[in-house]
Scaffold this motif. Structure first.
Motif, mmCIF file in Angstrom:
data_model
loop_
_atom_site.group_PDB
_atom_site.id
_atom_site.type_symbol
_atom_site.label_atom_id
_atom_site.label_comp_id
_atom_site.label_asym_id
_atom_site.label_seq_id
_atom_site.Cartn_x
_atom_site.Cartn_y
_atom_site.Cartn_z
ATOM 1 N N GLY A 27 0.838 -1.254 0.215
ATOM 2 C CA GLY A 27 -0.022 0.119 -0.012
ATOM 3 C C GLY A 27 0.738 1.327 -0.069
ATOM 4 N N LYS A 28 2.183 1.025 -0.140
ATOM 5 C CA LYS A 28 3.093 2.401 0.006
ATOM 6 C C LYS A 28 3.715 2.362 -1.123
ATOM 7 N N VAL A 29 4.387 3.469 -1.736
ATOM 8 C CA VAL A 29 5.247 3.579 -2.970
ATOM 9 C C VAL A 29 6.469 4.478 -2.570
ATOM 10 N N VAL A 30 7.167 4.161 -3.642
ATOM 11 C CA VAL A 30 8.639 5.251 -3.718
ATOM 12 C C VAL A 30 8.901 5.490 -5.149
ATOM 13 N N SER A 31 9.739 6.786 -5.219
ATOM 14 C CA SER A 31 9.975 6.804 -6.482
ATOM 15 C C SER A 31 11.460 6.204 -6.605
ATOM 16 N N TYR A 32 12.024 6.225 -7.824
ATOM 17 C CA TYR A 32 12.914 5.589 -8.573
ATOM 18 C C TYR A 32 14.089 6.120 -7.432
ATOM 19 N N GLY A 33 14.063 7.692 -7.703
ATOM 20 C CA GLY A 33 15.101 8.203 -6.951
ATOM 21 C C GLY A 33 15.026 8.214 -5.286
ATOM 22 N N GLN A 34 13.901 8.016 -4.624
ATOM 23 C CA GLN A 34 13.913 7.903 -3.424
ATOM 24 C C GLN A 34 14.466 6.685 -3.035
ATOM 25 N N LEU A 35 14.235 5.570 -3.867
ATOM 26 C CA LEU A 35 14.831 4.094 -3.728
ATOM 27 C C LEU A 35 16.338 4.239 -3.667
ATOM 28 N N ALA A 36 16.885 4.822 -4.711
ATOM 29 C CA ALA A 36 17.973 5.097 -4.700
ATOM 30 C C ALA A 36 18.767 5.549 -3.541
ATOM 31 N N GLU A 37 18.215 6.769 -3.123
ATOM 32 C CA GLU A 37 18.650 7.274 -1.882
ATOM 33 C C GLU A 37 18.497 6.472 -0.581
ATOM 34 N N LEU A 38 17.447 5.933 -0.450
ATOM 35 C CA LEU A 38 17.180 4.869 0.623
ATOM 36 C C LEU A 38 18.216 3.788 0.740
#
Length: 115
Positions: A27-38
């Motif tokens: 039920g949650k999403v992240v952007s490609y950039g956010q995933l890279a940062e995380l």
């Protein structure tokens, strides 16, 4: 060991993406950039996109929870992968309007969501 760009080897970077993506709650999403940062990869959104495009068939990783910047669905509607992403997100209760997901409502913030 690092490659000439100063980044860890590609396999270590892929593993970081996989491990981080595995933690995105239903039920949650992240952007490609956010995933890279995380994942500790800085501004490597394109690397994340390329990595996801190369996932093996039958992967159980929640690739469908990774979307474009600003909540935009980057997989085209009408394609097999685009329709699968939309169906999976809707099944998890994610609302899609005008090819976008409301990041304020569905965006994953690990420090706030504790997950």
């Amino acid at each position: 060991m690092q490659d000439p760009s100063g980044q860890p080897p590609a396999e270590a970077r892929r593993t970081a993406v996989y491990l981080t993506m595995h933690q995105i709650p239903e039920g949650k999403v992240v952007s490609y950039g956010q995933l890279a940062e995380l994942a500790g990869l800085g501004r490597a959104a394109r690397f994340v996109g390329r990595t996801l495009s190369q996932l093996p068939d039958g992967s159980h990783l929640p690739w469908h929870r990774v979307i474009g910047a600003g909540g935009r669905l980057s997989l085209p509607a009408g394609t097999v992968s685009g329709e699968e992403q939309r169906a999976r997100l809707r099944a998890e209760g994610v609302t899609i309007r005008n090819n976008r997901v409301d990041m304020a409502r569905h965006g994953w913030r690990p420090t706030e969501d504790n997950g």
